[in-house]
Design a protein around this motif. Sequence first.
Motif, PDB file in Angstrom:
ATOM      1  N   ILE A 158       0.835  -1.200   0.000  1.00 40.25           N
ATOM      2  CA  ILE A 158       0.000   0.000   0.000  1.00 40.25           C
ATOM      3  C   ILE A 158       0.872   1.252   0.000  1.00 40.25           C
ATOM      4  N   ASN A 159       1.949   1.233   0.777  1.00 39.90           N
ATOM      5  CA  ASN A 159       2.860   2.385   0.792  1.00 39.90           C
ATOM      6  C   ASN A 159       3.444   2.659  -0.591  1.00 39.90           C
ATOM      7  N   VAL A 160       3.810   1.606  -1.306  1.00 39.76           N
ATOM      8  CA  VAL A 160       4.370   1.779  -2.649  1.00 39.76           C
ATOM      9  C   VAL A 160       3.309   2.340  -3.595  1.00 39.76           C
ATOM     10  N   MET A 161       2.102   1.771  -3.549  1.00 45.33           N
ATOM     11  CA  MET A 161       1.026   2.230  -4.431  1.00 45.33           C
ATOM     12  C   MET A 161       0.597   3.645  -4.070  1.00 45.33           C
ATOM     13  N   GLN A 162       0.580   3.945  -2.768  1.00 45.68           N
ATOM     14  CA  GLN A 162       0.212   5.294  -2.342  1.00 45.68           C
ATOM     15  C   GLN A 162       1.197   6.326  -2.873  1.00 45.68           C
ATOM     16  N   LYS A 163       2.471   5.994  -2.849  1.00 46.18           N
ATOM     17  CA  LYS A 163       3.490   6.931  -3.308  1.00 46.18           C
ATOM     18  C   LYS A 163       3.235   7.348  -4.755  1.00 46.18           C
ATOM     19  N   SER A 164       2.999   6.393  -5.636  1.00 53.20           N
ATOM     20  CA  SER A 164       2.740   6.709  -7.047  1.00 53.20           C
ATOM     21  C   SER A 164       1.466   7.530  -7.205  1.00 53.20           C
ATOM     22  N   ALA A 165       0.426   7.151  -6.451  1.00 59.97           N
ATOM     23  CA  ALA A 165      -0.851   7.849  -6.575  1.00 59.97           C
ATOM     24  C   ALA A 165      -0.762   9.280  -6.030  1.00 59.97           C
ATOM     25  N   GLU A 166      -0.011   9.473  -4.938  1.00 59.61           N
ATOM     26  CA  GLU A 166       0.138  10.817  -4.368  1.00 59.61           C
ATOM     27  C   GLU A 166       0.871  11.739  -5.342  1.00 59.61           C
ATOM     28  N   ILE A 167       1.872  11.211  -6.018  1.00 58.64           N
ATOM     29  CA  ILE A 167       2.627  12.023  -6.979  1.00 58.64           C
ATOM     30  C   ILE A 167       1.720  12.435  -8.139  1.00 58.64           C
ATOM     31  N   GLN A 168       0.927  11.482  -8.635  1.00 57.49           N
ATOM     32  CA  GLN A 168      -0.011  11.824  -9.704  1.00 57.49           C
ATOM     33  C   GLN A 168      -1.039  12.830  -9.210  1.00 57.49           C
ATOM     34  N   LEU A 176       6.754  19.675   8.335  1.00 61.22           N
ATOM     35  CA  LEU A 176       6.322  21.005   7.887  1.00 61.22           C
ATOM     36  C   LEU A 176       7.141  21.455   6.685  1.00 61.22           C
ATOM     37  N   GLY A 177       8.460  21.242   6.726  1.00 61.39           N
ATOM     38  CA  GLY A 177       9.305  21.634   5.605  1.00 61.39           C
ATOM     39  C   GLY A 177       8.934  20.926   4.316  1.00 61.39           C
ATOM     40  N   GLU A 178       8.611  19.650   4.429  1.00 63.10           N
ATOM     41  CA  GLU A 178       8.207  18.889   3.244  1.00 63.10           C
ATOM     42  C   GLU A 178       6.887  19.402   2.687  1.00 63.10           C
ATOM     43  N   HIS A 179       5.947  19.722   3.569  1.00 67.88           N
ATOM     44  CA  HIS A 179       4.667  20.259   3.106  1.00 67.88           C
ATOM     45  C   HIS A 179       4.817  21.688   2.587  1.00 67.88           C
ATOM     46  N   ARG A 180       5.755  22.434   3.124  1.00 69.58           N
ATOM     47  CA  ARG A 180       6.003  23.780   2.598  1.00 69.58           C
ATOM     48  C   ARG A 180       6.459  23.702   1.139  1.00 69.58           C
ATOM     49  N   SER A 181       7.272  22.709   0.809  1.00 66.12           N
ATOM     50  CA  SER A 181       7.730  22.548  -0.576  1.00 66.12           C
ATOM     51  C   SER A 181       6.567  22.189  -1.494  1.00 66.12           C
ATOM     52  N   HIS A 221       8.654  13.851  -0.036  1.00 58.71           N
ATOM     53  CA  HIS A 221       7.840  13.688   1.172  1.00 58.71           C
ATOM     54  C   HIS A 221       7.475  12.223   1.388  1.00 58.71           C
ATOM     55  N   MET A 222       7.040  11.534   0.332  1.00 55.58           N
ATOM     56  CA  MET A 222       6.644  10.132   0.471  1.00 55.58           C
ATOM     57  C   MET A 222       7.858   9.261   0.782  1.00 55.58           C
ATOM     58  N   ARG A 223       8.999   9.575   0.174  1.00 64.30           N
ATOM     59  CA  ARG A 223      10.217   8.805   0.457  1.00 64.30           C
ATOM     60  C   ARG A 223      10.628   8.983   1.918  1.00 64.30           C
ATOM     61  N   ASN A 224      10.563  10.216   2.408  1.00 63.63           N
ATOM     62  CA  ASN A 224      10.917  10.471   3.799  1.00 63.63           C
ATOM     63  C   ASN A 224       9.902   9.851   4.761  1.00 63.63           C
ATOM     64  N   ARG A 281      10.719   6.279   5.069  1.00 61.07           N
ATOM     65  CA  ARG A 281      11.907   6.109   5.906  1.00 61.07           C
ATOM     66  C   ARG A 281      11.547   6.239   7.387  1.00 61.07           C
ATOM     67  N   ARG A 282      10.666   7.181   7.699  1.00 61.85           N
ATOM     68  CA  ARG A 282      10.268   7.360   9.096  1.00 61.85           C
ATOM     69  C   ARG A 282       9.473   6.166   9.606  1.00 61.85           C
ATOM     70  N   LYS A 283       8.692   5.538   8.730  1.00 64.34           N
ATOM     71  CA  LYS A 283       7.853   4.403   9.149  1.00 64.34           C
ATOM     72  C   LYS A 283       8.669   3.131   9.308  1.00 64.34           C
ATOM     73  N   PHE A 284       9.611   2.905   8.404  1.00 66.64           N
ATOM     74  CA  PHE A 284      10.284   1.611   8.340  1.00 66.64           C
ATOM     75  C   PHE A 284      11.745   1.699   8.734  1.00 66.64           C
ATOM     76  N   LYS A 285      12.084   2.696   9.543  1.00 63.29           N
ATOM     77  CA  LYS A 285      13.475   2.845   9.973  1.00 63.29           C
ATOM     78  C   LYS A 285      13.900   1.669  10.862  1.00 63.29           C
TER      79      LYS A 285
END
Length: 221
Positions: free
Chosen positions: A91-101, A186-191, A211-214, A217-221
């Motif tokens: 789901i995380n992988v699919m979400q990343k592509s969908a969020e970018i689109q 916040l910095g990621e959302h500012r961008s 943002h999705m990559r970070n 990383r925060r979830k699966f560190k």
Amino acid sequence: MSVIQYLEDDQNRKAQPLSSDLFSELQEDILTGKLKDGSKLTESRICSQYGVSRTPVREALRQLEADGLIETIPNRGAFVTGLSPQDIRDINVMQKSAEIQAVQWAIQRITKEEMEELNETFEFMEFYTMKNDIPKMLNINMAFHQIIYHATHSRMLIQQLSTYQLYLQYCDPSNYYAPNYLSDVLGEHRSIYGAFLKHDPEEGAEAMERHMRNSERRKFK
């Protein structure tokens, strides 16, 4: 939907009785583990536990099966399947592509009213970051992304991303937040927000990808 409406609706959803929305209640109970994987769901048990008649039970079970949260085995009944760790990673992988689109379409299609909602929501993000209020920020974060989803004006993408967001909200809760968590988010959302101000879909896609990559990383560190 403004951030205030989103937060109020979130409180209203939590205050609803179990019988008001059986599908949502069963969905939440499966995703949070209250209904364990492999447990059998019978109409009589659900009717008794949730205080509803058999008609909404049958409809809820059909929806849960369509969402892949239960499996109906002929001559045996319906069993909870839930989401496995691999499902969550997928789901995380699919979400990343969908969020970018989504952010690309949203920047191209956003209305004046939706942009005003995004402005307001980002201001709330800044305020609650300054207040170091993580619970409020988590809700406002979801509201920020919901505005982007709806600004795509794509029914299919809105439904897809809202489902991913809901599943990960329950299945991937974070118990630890680094000291710089809020400032980083916040910095990621500012961008992302800056790309909307510039009306630049490509910049938005790059910001969302970071943002999705970070986030991963925060979830699966």
